[in-house]
Write an enzyme that holds these catalytic residues in place. Structure first.
Site, short mmCIF file in Angstrom:
data_model
loop_
_atom_site.label_atom_id
_atom_site.label_comp_id
_atom_site.label_asym_id
_atom_site.label_seq_id
_atom_site.Cartn_x
_atom_site.Cartn_y
_atom_site.Cartn_z
CE LYS A 202 79.57 -40.55 105.57
NZ LYS A 202 78.14 -40.68 105.21
CD GLU A 208 85.45 -29.67 95.41
OE1 GLU A 208 85.70 -30.81 95.89
OE2 GLU A 208 84.46 -29.43 94.71
N GLY A 266 76.67 -36.29 105.05
CA GLY A 266 77.41 -35.03 105.14
C GLY A 266 76.52 -33.86 105.49
NE ARG A 267 71.30 -34.85 101.89
CZ ARG A 267 71.89 -35.84 101.22
NH1 ARG A 267 73.18 -35.72 100.87
NH2 ARG A 267 71.23 -36.95 100.89
CD GLU A 352 74.50 -33.27 98.74
OE1 GLU A 352 74.83 -33.56 99.90
OE2 GLU A 352 75.26 -32.73 97.92
CG HIS A 383 66.11 -2.41 100.24
ND1 HIS A 383 65.43 -1.23 100.13
CD2 HIS A 383 65.97 -2.82 101.53
CE1 HIS A 383 64.92 -0.89 101.31
NE2 HIS A 383 65.24 -1.84 102.18
CE LYS A 499 81.61 -35.15 94.67
NZ LYS A 499 81.42 -35.95 95.92
O1 F6P Z 1 78.23 -32.94 97.43
C1 F6P Z 1 78.52 -34.24 97.70
C2 F6P Z 1 79.13 -34.36 99.08
O2 F6P Z 1 79.44 -35.71 99.33
C3 F6P Z 1 78.20 -33.82 100.19
O3 F6P Z 1 77.16 -34.71 100.51
C4 F6P Z 1 79.20 -33.64 101.28
O4 F6P Z 1 78.70 -32.81 102.34
C5 F6P Z 1 80.35 -32.97 100.52
O5 F6P Z 1 80.32 -33.58 99.21
C6 F6P Z 1 81.72 -33.16 101.16
O6 F6P Z 1 81.98 -34.53 101.27
P1 F6P Z 1 83.17 -34.98 102.28
O7 F6P Z 1 82.73 -34.58 103.67
O8 F6P Z 1 83.27 -36.47 102.09
O9 F6P Z 1 84.41 -34.25 101.86
#
Ligand code: F6P
Length: 535
Positions: A202, A208, A266-267, A352, A383, A499
Site C-alpha cells: 500500500k 521487506e 492493509g489488514r 493490529e 497433539h 521500523k
Molecule cells: O505492519 C504495518 C503495516 O503497515 C500493515 O498494516 C500492512 O499490512 C503492512 O505493514 C504492509 O504495509 P504495505 O502494504 O504498505 O507494504
C-alpha cells in the site's frame, strides 16, 4: 465513557463476576432450550453457516446487558456510518471503506466528491481483464507475490483455502520476510521466463517488500540475460499499491499496476487488488463469489435484528470474554488444513486493529482491548497445545471452525475430523472426572474441570462465498469491540518505532556509527558485528 454507558458497563462487569460462579453444566441443565436459542446462522448469500455459541460462559441476563450496551453505544449505527465514509480512522483523518471494495456496482457512495463505487468497479474491471489475459496467454507458469502483512496474508489465505477445491491455473508462491530464505526458496521453484512478480505494498515504503523486489529484479535480469533497466523486466512485474508512482521511484518498473486507496487499511485489503495473485490463480468469477460472501455479511450487519445479528452477538461475547479482562487470549482452531493461515491472518486483523490502549478522547481505555490471537488446525492442535486448554491455569476461549464437506476428503476420515472438533468443544465445556478407580493417587491429575468456553461454526463447505463471509464476520467483530472500547481500530502507530529503530541500528551495524543505543543493544550489535562475517 458517558454515564449511561458507564452504568451499563458496570452491569457487564457485575455479570462477568456473577458468571464466574456458574458452570456451563449448570446453564445447560437449567435450560433445555439453551443450545437451540444460542445457535444462529450467518448467511454467505448462498448457504448458512451454523454458529453455536451456547458453550460460551454467558447467560440471557449478560447477553441482555451487552445488547443494551451495544444499543447505547450505537454500534450498528456507527457501522453504517463507517460504510458511508465517516472518517472513523480519526488519528489519520481517514475513512475505512473496506466494505466499499465489495459493494454492488449499483451502490452509491461519495467521498470528498469522488464516486467511490465507480473507482472500485473500474479497478475490478481492470483486474478482471488482466487476470483473464494472464490466464489465457499461459506465458507465466509461476506467480511470486511479494508483500508483507495485509499485502501477503490476505492473498495467501485465499490461495491456501481454495487450492484443494479449485486447481489454480497458475501456481502462486508468497514471499514476505526480509529473511531471504523465503525468496530463495520461491525462486528455486521458478524459471525467469515463466515468472510473474506481483509486488504488493500500500505504501510502497515497506523495507521487506522493497528488499525482496530488488533481489527478484536482479534474479530476473540475470536469468533473462538483460540489464536491470531493460523493458523486458517490466513485463514480469505487476505493482499493487496506493502509491504506484512510488514503485517506479523505488526501482520497480512494471507494465501493469493496480491501485488500492488510502481509505483501505492493509489488514482490510483482502477484497482489493492486493489479492491479484489468487484472482489470477482461480479466475475472477471465484473472486466475485468471495466478494459476494463478504457483502452478504456487511448487509446482515446493517439489516439484521440485533437479537439475530450473530456477528454483533459474537463481537459482544468478545467484549464479555476479553473486555472484562476475564480472559487474555483467544484460540482460533479451524478443523480444515486449508485454513492453516487463518489464525495468522486473524492475528493481524484483530491485534493490529484493537491492540490499542488510548480512547478517542485521548484517555486510557477502561475496557481491555485485543486478546492475544493464536491457534492452529485441528486435529493437529490436539497433539500440540490442547492439553493446556483442557487443564491449564489459563482459560482460553476457542473458536472452532468446521465444514460438513471438504474437497476430495475421505469420508471416513472427514467424519472423524468433525467428531474430534465436537469432542474437543464438549470436553472443554463439560470436562469429566476421569477418576481411575484403580489408582486414586492420580485422580486429581486426571480431572478435567470443563467450564472452558468455545463457539463452534459449522459451514456446509469451504467455498469462496463462505470464506468471504467468515472474514467479514471477523472484521466486524473487531469493529464491535473497538466501538465499545472507544478506540481507533484502523490506525497502527505502534509499528512505526520499530521500523525507525531498525534503520538506525542497521546503520550502526554497517557504518559503526556512534553508539546511540542502550547498553544491551550496543553490546548485541558489537557481538553481531564480530560474529556475522567470521568464517
Ligand atoms: O505492519 C504495518 C503495516 O503497515 C500493515 O498494516 C500492512 O499490512 C503492512 O505493514 C504492509 O504495509 P504495505 O502494504 O504498505 O507494504
Amino acid at each position: 465513557m458517558a454515564d449511561d454507558l458507564s452504568k451499563l458497563w458496570q452491569q457487564v462487569l457485575a455479570d462477568s463476576e456473577r458468571i464466574k460462579g456458574t458452570s456451563l453444566k449448570d446453564l445447560f441443565d437449567g435450560d433445555d432450550a439453551r443450545a437451540k436459542v444460542m445457535t444462529k446462522t450467518l448467511s454467505d448469500g448462498e448457504s448458512e453457516i451454523v454458529v453455536d455459541f451456547s458453550k460460551q460462559l454467558v447467560d440471557a441476563q449478560a447477553l441482555k446487558t451487552l445488547m443494551s450496551l451495544a444499543v447505547q453505544a450505537g454500534v450498528t449505527a456507527r457501522f453504517t456510518e463507517m460504510c458511508n465514509g465517516e472518517r472513523v480512522n480519526f488519528t489519520e483523518n481517514q475513512a475505512a471503506l473496506h466494505t466499499a471494495l465489495r459493494s454492488a456496482r449499483t451502490a452509491k457512495l461519495e467521498l470528498d466528491g469522488q464516486d467511490i463505487i465507480k473507482q472500485v468497479h473500474e479497478e475490478l474491471d481492470k483486474i478482471q481483464n488482466f487476470s483473464a489475459t494472464v490466464r489465457s496467454e499461459k506465458k507465466f507458469k509461476k506467480i511470486v507475490n511479494i508483500g508483507i502483512g495485509g499485502s501477503d496474508l490476505g492473498p495467501a489465505l485465499i490461495y491456501g483455502a481454495l487450492s484443494e477445491s479449485r486447481k489454480p491455473e497458475i501456481d502462486c508462491l508468497f514471499v514476505a520476510n526480509i529473511d531471504s530464505t523465503e525468496l530463495n526458496a520461491a525462486l528455486a521453484q521458478c524459471q525467469p521466463q515463466e515468472t510473474l512478480f506481483i509486488v504488493c505494498s500500500k505504501s510502497f515504503k515497506t523495507a521487506e517488500t522493497l528488499a525482496n523486489a530488488r533481489i527478484a529484479k536482479q534474479w530476473l535480469a540475470t536469468g533473462l540475460g538483460v540489464g536491470l533497466e531493460s523493458e523486458v523486466i517490466a513485463e514480469h512485474f505487476v505493482v499493487v499499491s496506493a502509491n504506484t508512482s512510488q514503485a517506479r521511484t523505488s526501482g520497480v518498473n512494471a507494465n501493469h499496476s493496480f491501485q488500492i486507496w488510502p481509505w483501505v487499511g492493509g489488514r482490510y485489503s483482502i477484497a482489493s487488488a492486493m489479492s491479484l495473485a489468487s484472482i489470477i490463480a482461480f479466475g475472477f468469477e471465484t473472486f466475485k463469489e468471495f466478494l459476494a460472501g463478504m457483502r452478504s455479511v456487511d448487509e446482515q450487519m446493517q439489516t439484521s435484528k440485533p437479537e439475530d445479528n450473530i456477528t454483533l452477538i459474537l463481537g459482544l461475547i468478545d467484549v464479555f470474554n476479553f473486555g472484562t479482562r476475564r480472559h487474555s487470549s483467544q484460540a482460533v482452531l479451524p478443523y480444515a488444513s486449508a485454513l492453516r493461515l487463518l489464525p495468522s491472518y486473524l492475528q493481524q486483523l484483530i491485534m493490529e486493529s484493537n491492540g490499542k490502549s488510548i480512547r478517542q478522547d485521548g484517555s486510557q481505555v477502561d475496557i481491555a482491548t485485543s486478546p492475544i490471537i493464536w491457534g492452529g488446525v485441528g486435529t493437529n492442535s490436539q497433539h500440540a497445545f490442547m492439553q493446556m486448554l483442557h487443564q491449564g491455569t489459563q482459560v482460553v476461549p476457542v473458536d472452532f471452525i468446521g465444514f460438513a464437506q471438504l474437497a476430495n476428503a475421505d469420508l471416513v476420515s472427514h467424519d472423524a475430523l468433525v467428531a474430534n472438533m465436537f469432542a474437543q468443544a464438549k470436553a472443554l465445556a463439560f470436562g469429566e472426572n476421569q477418576a481411575d478407580k484403580n489408582n486414586s493417587a492420580i485422580a486429581e491429575h486426571r480431572k478435567m474441570s470443563g467450564n472452558r468456553p468455545s463457539t463452534t461454526l459449522l459451514a456446509k463447505s469451504l467455498t469462496p462465498r463462505t470464506l468471504g463471509a467468515l472474514i467479514a464476520m471477523y472484521e466486524h467483530r473487531v469493529f464491535v469491540h473497538g466501538i465499545i472500547a472507544q478506540i481507533n481500530s484502523f490506525d497502527q502507530w505502534g509499528v512505526e518505532l520499530g521500523k525507525t529503530l531498525s534503520v538506525e541500528i542497521n546503520q550502526q551495524i554497517n557504518q559503526n556509527t556512534a553508539a546511540v543505543n542502550d547498553a544491551s543493544t550496543k553490546s548485541l550489535i558489537d557481538k553481531y558485528r564480530q560474529m556475522r562475517r567470521k568464517s
